[in-house]
Design a protein around this motif. Structure first.
Motif, PDB file in Angstrom:
ATOM      1  N   ALA A  44      10.412   4.939   1.949  1.00  0.00           N
ATOM      2  CA  ALA A  44       9.941   6.328   1.994  1.00  0.00           C
ATOM      3  C   ALA A  44      10.589   7.130   0.881  1.00  0.00           C
ATOM      4  CB  ALA A  44      10.263   6.948   3.354  1.00  0.00           C
ATOM      5  N   GLY A  45       9.881   8.179   0.461  1.00  0.00           N
ATOM      6  CA  GLY A  45      10.451   9.033  -0.567  1.00  0.00           C
ATOM      7  C   GLY A  45       9.491  10.123  -0.994  1.00  0.00           C
ATOM      8  N   TRP A  46       9.717  10.634  -2.211  1.00  0.00           N
ATOM      9  CA  TRP A  46       8.946  11.743  -2.749  1.00  0.00           C
ATOM     10  C   TRP A  46       8.277  11.306  -4.039  1.00  0.00           C
ATOM     11  CZ3 TRP A  46       8.595  15.635   0.599  1.00  0.00           C
ATOM     12  CH2 TRP A  46       9.570  15.701   1.613  1.00  0.00           C
ATOM     13  N   LEU A  47       6.993  11.639  -4.163  1.00  0.00           N
ATOM     14  CA  LEU A  47       6.164  11.104  -5.232  1.00  0.00           C
ATOM     15  C   LEU A  47       5.975  12.120  -6.360  1.00  0.00           C
ATOM     16  CD1 LEU A  47       4.730   8.334  -5.439  1.00  0.00           C
ATOM     17  CD2 LEU A  47       2.629   9.479  -4.690  1.00  0.00           C
ATOM     18  N   THR A  48       6.076  11.622  -7.578  1.00  0.00           N
ATOM     19  CA  THR A  48       5.875  12.445  -8.775  1.00  0.00           C
ATOM     20  C   THR A  48       5.074  11.643  -9.795  1.00  0.00           C
ATOM     21  OG1 THR A  48       8.045  13.476  -8.446  1.00  0.00           O
ATOM     22  CG2 THR A  48       7.006  13.761 -10.595  1.00  0.00           C
ATOM     23  N   ALA A  49       4.129  12.299 -10.465  1.00  0.00           N
ATOM     24  CA  ALA A  49       3.378  11.656 -11.545  1.00  0.00           C
ATOM     25  C   ALA A  49       4.181  11.718 -12.839  1.00  0.00           C
ATOM     26  CB  ALA A  49       2.024  12.332 -11.731  1.00  0.00           C
ATOM     27  N   VAL A 101      13.351   7.412  -3.821  1.00  0.00           N
ATOM     28  CA  VAL A 101      13.598   6.811  -2.511  1.00  0.00           C
ATOM     29  C   VAL A 101      14.535   7.675  -1.674  1.00  0.00           C
ATOM     30  CG1 VAL A 101      14.496   4.786  -1.308  1.00  0.00           C
ATOM     31  CG2 VAL A 101      13.219   4.507  -3.450  1.00  0.00           C
ATOM     32  N   SER A 102      14.100   7.961  -0.449  1.00  0.00           N
ATOM     33  CA  SER A 102      14.957   8.687   0.487  1.00  0.00           C
ATOM     34  C   SER A 102      15.460   7.786   1.610  1.00  0.00           C
ATOM     35  CB  SER A 102      14.189   9.865   1.099  1.00  0.00           C
ATOM     36  OG  SER A 102      13.045   9.416   1.808  1.00  0.00           O
ATOM     37  N   VAL A 132       5.055   6.816   1.539  1.00  0.00           N
ATOM     38  CA  VAL A 132       5.704   5.611   2.057  1.00  0.00           C
ATOM     39  C   VAL A 132       5.021   4.394   1.450  1.00  0.00           C
ATOM     40  CG1 VAL A 132       6.210   4.216   4.095  1.00  0.00           C
ATOM     41  CG2 VAL A 132       6.329   6.715   4.238  1.00  0.00           C
ATOM     42  N   LEU A 133       5.811   3.528   0.849  1.00  0.00           N
ATOM     43  CA  LEU A 133       5.297   2.255   0.357  1.00  0.00           C
ATOM     44  C   LEU A 133       5.521   1.209   1.439  1.00  0.00           C
ATOM     45  CD1 LEU A 133       4.105   0.764  -2.170  1.00  0.00           C
ATOM     46  CD2 LEU A 133       6.466   0.033  -2.634  1.00  0.00           C
ATOM     47  N   GLU A 134       4.437   0.608   1.905  1.00  0.00           N
ATOM     48  CA  GLU A 134       4.520  -0.436   2.930  1.00  0.00           C
ATOM     49  C   GLU A 134       4.249  -1.789   2.285  1.00  0.00           C
ATOM     50  OE1 GLU A 134       1.938   0.439   6.206  1.00  0.00           O
ATOM     51  OE2 GLU A 134       3.366   1.886   7.063  1.00  0.00           O
ATOM     52  N   VAL A 136       0.867  -1.184   0.000  1.00  0.00           N
ATOM     53  CA  VAL A 136       0.000   0.000   0.000  1.00  0.00           C
ATOM     54  C   VAL A 136       0.900   1.229   0.000  1.00  0.00           C
ATOM     55  CG1 VAL A 136      -1.953  -1.096   1.161  1.00  0.00           C
ATOM     56  CG2 VAL A 136      -0.177   0.009   2.525  1.00  0.00           C
ATOM     57  N   LEU A 137       0.448   2.265  -0.710  1.00  0.00           N
ATOM     58  CA  LEU A 137       1.194   3.511  -0.769  1.00  0.00           C
ATOM     59  C   LEU A 137       0.475   4.543   0.085  1.00  0.00           C
ATOM     60  CD1 LEU A 137       3.612   4.999  -2.091  1.00  0.00           C
ATOM     61  CD2 LEU A 137       2.007   5.782  -3.850  1.00  0.00           C
ATOM     62  N   LEU A 138       1.138   5.042   1.104  1.00  0.00           N
ATOM     63  CA  LEU A 138       0.551   5.991   2.042  1.00  0.00           C
ATOM     64  C   LEU A 138       1.039   7.397   1.735  1.00  0.00           C
ATOM     65  CD1 LEU A 138       1.040   3.890   5.305  1.00  0.00           C
ATOM     66  CD2 LEU A 138      -0.904   3.891   3.729  1.00  0.00           C
TER      67      LEU A 138
END
Length: 231
Positions: free
Chosen positions: A93-98, A114-115, A71-73, A19-21
């Motif tokens: 964890a990281g930063w999301l971009t379309a 990914v951070s 965050v991808l769990e 799941v992506l939170l």
């Protein structure tokens, strides 16, 4: 043993649930937070495909480029029936971009830069650096691990039970032989969960003579293991 980065990347590229939170999405059904596909790009970024109308995509569209934390769990569950079936969890964890135009119509590809990452599994808990995750490879048996474990469990129960002979003092005086359930498989070895009559259980790891790369190598490694147990 597989490194923490390899174990994490194996989970990313496996079929385990994910799941992506993201902060403050619209009221989302849990299924809307599950990527339809996931992969690792050449720079180590995660590529996650979602329905274009999902809350995650809308949140990414509202945020600026790379400004949405996420965050991808991942949750790894054993493919065979065994006590305590959750084998591990990972968080990336990281930063999301379309990324418009990279997915089929009605779908949007999201990039998670990914951070940091962590994994807590049968080997223990470890932090994973982004560059280590980028450079790691998934275990070569991961794509077929579930069916291999299920096959060992259903078609080779007798050979699995024979592995208790390799436990040495650990099995001495424990009463009836415990039930042996194949729990996890990677190129380095097989992990078995032994379930006793009282319901208690313990794990044992059986290393292969050398790393396995394909089905033929795995067959030889398992043959060697079962032969050792029969002696």
């Amino acid at each position: 043993m597989p490194s923490a980065a390899e174990r994490t990347r194996t989970l990313v590229q496996s079929t385990c649930s994910a799941v992506l939170l993201v902060p403050g999405p619209d009221a989302a059904h849990p299924g809307q937070l599950m990527p339809e596909s996931r992969a690792v790009g050449p720079e180590g970024d995660l590529l996650l495909c979602f329905a274009t109308g999902s809350p995650v995509v809308r949140a990414a569209a509202r945020a600026g480029d790379g400004e949405l934390p996420a965050v991808l769990e991942l949750t790894d569950v054993a493919p065979v029936s065994v006590p305590h079936r959750i084998r591990g969890r990972a968080r990336i964890a990281g930063w999301l971009t379309a990324l418009p135009g990279l997915a089929a119509p009605g779908r949007t590809m999201l990039r998670l830069e990914v951070s940091g990452a962590s994994v807590d599994d049968l080997w223990g808990a470890r932090e994973v650096e982004p560059e280590d995750l980028r450079d790691a490879g998934a275990d070569p048996l991961a794509a077929h691990e579930a069916e291999l474990l299920q096959h060992l469990h259903t078609a080779h129960a007798e050979q699995m039970a024979s592995l208790s002979a390799l436990l040495g003092e650990r099995s001495a005086g424990r009463g009836p032989l415990p039930r042996a359930v194949p729990l996890a498989l990677d190129r380095f070895g097989l992990r078995v969960r032994f379930v006793e009559e009282a319901g208690t259980c313990f794990d044992a790891r059986f290393d292969f003579p050398g790393p396995v790369r394909d089905a033929a190598g795995l067959q030889r490694a398992l043959y060697t293991l079962f032969e050792a147990a029969a002696c």
